[in-house]
Scaffold this motif. Structure first.
Motif, PDB file in Angstrom:
ATOM      1  N   SER A   1      56.657  40.904  43.305  1.00 13.66           N
ATOM      2  CA  SER A   1      55.644  41.038  42.826  1.00 13.66           C
ATOM      3  C   SER A   1      55.298  42.526  42.261  1.00 13.66           C
ATOM      4  O   SER A   1      54.916  42.854  41.189  1.00 13.66           O
ATOM      5  CB  SER A   1      54.304  40.595  43.739  1.00 13.66           C
ATOM      6  N   LYS A   2      55.831  43.487  43.331  1.00 16.25           N
ATOM      7  CA  LYS A   2      55.505  44.930  42.951  1.00 16.25           C
ATOM      8  C   LYS A   2      56.700  45.284  41.917  1.00 16.25           C
ATOM      9  O   LYS A   2      56.131  46.043  41.026  1.00 16.25           O
ATOM     10  CB  LYS A   2      56.066  45.698  44.245  1.00 16.25           C
ATOM     11  N   ASN A   3      57.737  44.826  41.906  1.00 13.89           N
ATOM     12  CA  ASN A   3      58.784  44.997  40.572  1.00 13.89           C
ATOM     13  C   ASN A   3      58.228  44.520  39.649  1.00 13.89           C
ATOM     14  O   ASN A   3      58.409  44.886  38.584  1.00 13.89           O
ATOM     15  CB  ASN A   3      60.086  44.282  41.340  1.00 13.89           C
ATOM     16  N   TRP A   4      57.671  43.443  39.628  1.00 14.10           N
ATOM     17  CA  TRP A   4      57.197  42.642  38.104  1.00 14.10           C
ATOM     18  C   TRP A   4      56.030  43.660  37.530  1.00 14.10           C
ATOM     19  O   TRP A   4      55.883  43.812  36.489  1.00 14.10           O
ATOM     20  CB  TRP A   4      56.652  41.139  38.654  1.00 14.10           C
TER      21      TRP A   4
ATOM     22  N   ARG B   1      43.796  41.565  41.838  1.00 10.54           N
ATOM     23  CA  ARG B   1      43.822  42.516  41.077  1.00 10.54           C
ATOM     24  C   ARG B   1      44.438  42.372  39.627  1.00 10.54           C
ATOM     25  O   ARG B   1      44.190  42.843  38.810  1.00 10.54           O
ATOM     26  CB  ARG B   1      44.594  43.810  41.741  1.00 10.54           C
ATOM     27  N   ARG B   2      45.573  41.489  39.714  1.00 15.22           N
ATOM     28  CA  ARG B   2      46.116  41.059  38.638  1.00 15.22           C
ATOM     29  C   ARG B   2      45.463  40.145  37.865  1.00 15.22           C
ATOM     30  O   ARG B   2      45.696  39.634  36.851  1.00 15.22           O
ATOM     31  CB  ARG B   2      47.488  40.555  38.982  1.00 15.22           C
ATOM     32  N   LYS B   3      44.226  39.398  38.292  1.00 10.58           N
ATOM     33  CA  LYS B   3      43.495  38.404  37.716  1.00 10.58           C
ATOM     34  C   LYS B   3      44.066  37.325  37.664  1.00 10.58           C
ATOM     35  O   LYS B   3      44.140  36.405  36.693  1.00 10.58           O
ATOM     36  CB  LYS B   3      42.965  39.056  36.242  1.00 10.58           C
ATOM     37  N   ALA B   4      45.040  36.963  38.700  1.00 11.58           N
ATOM     38  CA  ALA B   4      45.812  35.765  38.843  1.00 11.58           C
ATOM     39  C   ALA B   4      45.165  34.869  39.896  1.00 11.58           C
ATOM     40  O   ALA B   4      44.276  35.327  40.777  1.00 11.58           O
ATOM     41  CB  ALA B   4      47.316  36.287  39.224  1.00 11.58           C
ATOM     42  N   PRO B   5      45.626  33.574  40.042  1.00  7.05           N
ATOM     43  CA  PRO B   5      44.838  32.849  41.025  1.00  7.05           C
ATOM     44  C   PRO B   5      45.107  33.442  42.294  1.00  7.05           C
ATOM     45  O   PRO B   5      46.280  33.713  42.796  1.00  7.05           O
ATOM     46  CB  PRO B   5      45.570  31.562  40.708  1.00  7.05           C
ATOM     47  N   PHE B   6      44.069  33.467  43.234  1.00  7.41           N
ATOM     48  CA  PHE B   6      44.353  34.099  44.469  1.00  7.41           C
ATOM     49  C   PHE B   6      43.619  33.160  45.580  1.00  7.41           C
ATOM     50  O   PHE B   6      43.952  33.314  46.993  1.00  7.41           O
ATOM     51  CB  PHE B   6      43.983  35.357  44.590  1.00  7.41           C
TER      52      PHE B   6
END
Length: 201
Positions: A179-182, A39-44
């Motif tokens: 990650s949620k905090n970020w 969802r963050r368009k980060a490597p998954f």
């Protein structure tokens, strides 16, 4: 009767079910992280591979598929009479781990330092039990039999495996929280920036 249900070296009993649930829990958390990354368009991809891997490990833990590898591996490698390879499935398992190290190398380097360190500690505990102590236990069983000392070795093995997965789950939960905090901070910064732009306009 109770011994069978609580025997850490047994199958389809309480310790085996607990280990299965731990591995399933890790798989679910890894799946959640992979979705968050997507969802963050980060490597998954690596997270997803780990999630599937832990799911397969959970299934194997409950159904003991790896035990069925022992005879074919012994025959293939001609180690039927080698005591240290009583649990011969550790050979292909160790080879698989060696093959996966290059794949996960950069992934581990990109993780936060604490996360990577704790992942390595968790993996060391788990593999130390699942492979290292497993070999020792197999050798002892082949040479001395399934006596009290063997049961102690098996207990150490299973305890290390459980401890490794529990530590891994703990670190995954911390990673999810961070990650949620970020994400929250990023959203707040975006809102603040938009508000500033509107005010300036």
């Amino acid at each position: 009767m109770l011994t069978r249900f609580f025997n850490v070296d047994g199958e389809k009993n309480i310790p085996a079910s607990f280990s299965t649930l731990l591995l399933l829990g890790a798989s679910v958390l890894l799946g959640r992280i992979s979705f968050m990354q997507f969802r963050r368009k980060a490597p998954f991809t690596h997270w997803l591979v780990l999630s599937v891997g832990f799911l397969m490990m959970a299934i194997d833990e409950f159904l003991s598929f790896h035990e069925r590898l022992m005879k074919p591996v012994k025959t293939l490698l001609n180690v039927e009479d080698v005591a240290i390879f009583r649990h011969a499935w550790v050979i292909p398992a160790a080879l698989l781990i060696l093959l996966l190290i290059p794949y996960f190398w950069n992934f581990m380097r990109q993780l936060p330092t604490r996360t990577a360190r704790m992942f390595i500690i968790a993996a060391s505990l788990y593999l130390g039990g699942a492979l290292g102590i497993e070999v020792i236990g197999g050798y002892y069983a082949s040479t001395q039999g399934f006596d009290f000392m063997y049961k102690m070795i098996a207990t150490v093995e299973e305890s290390l495996e459980m401890a490794g997965v529990i530590l891994f789950i703990h670190e995954l939960m911390i990673f999810i929280g961070d990650s949620k905090n970020w994400q929250t901070k990023q959203s707040e910064n975006k809102i603040a920036a938009e508000s500033s732009s509107e005010f300036a306009g």
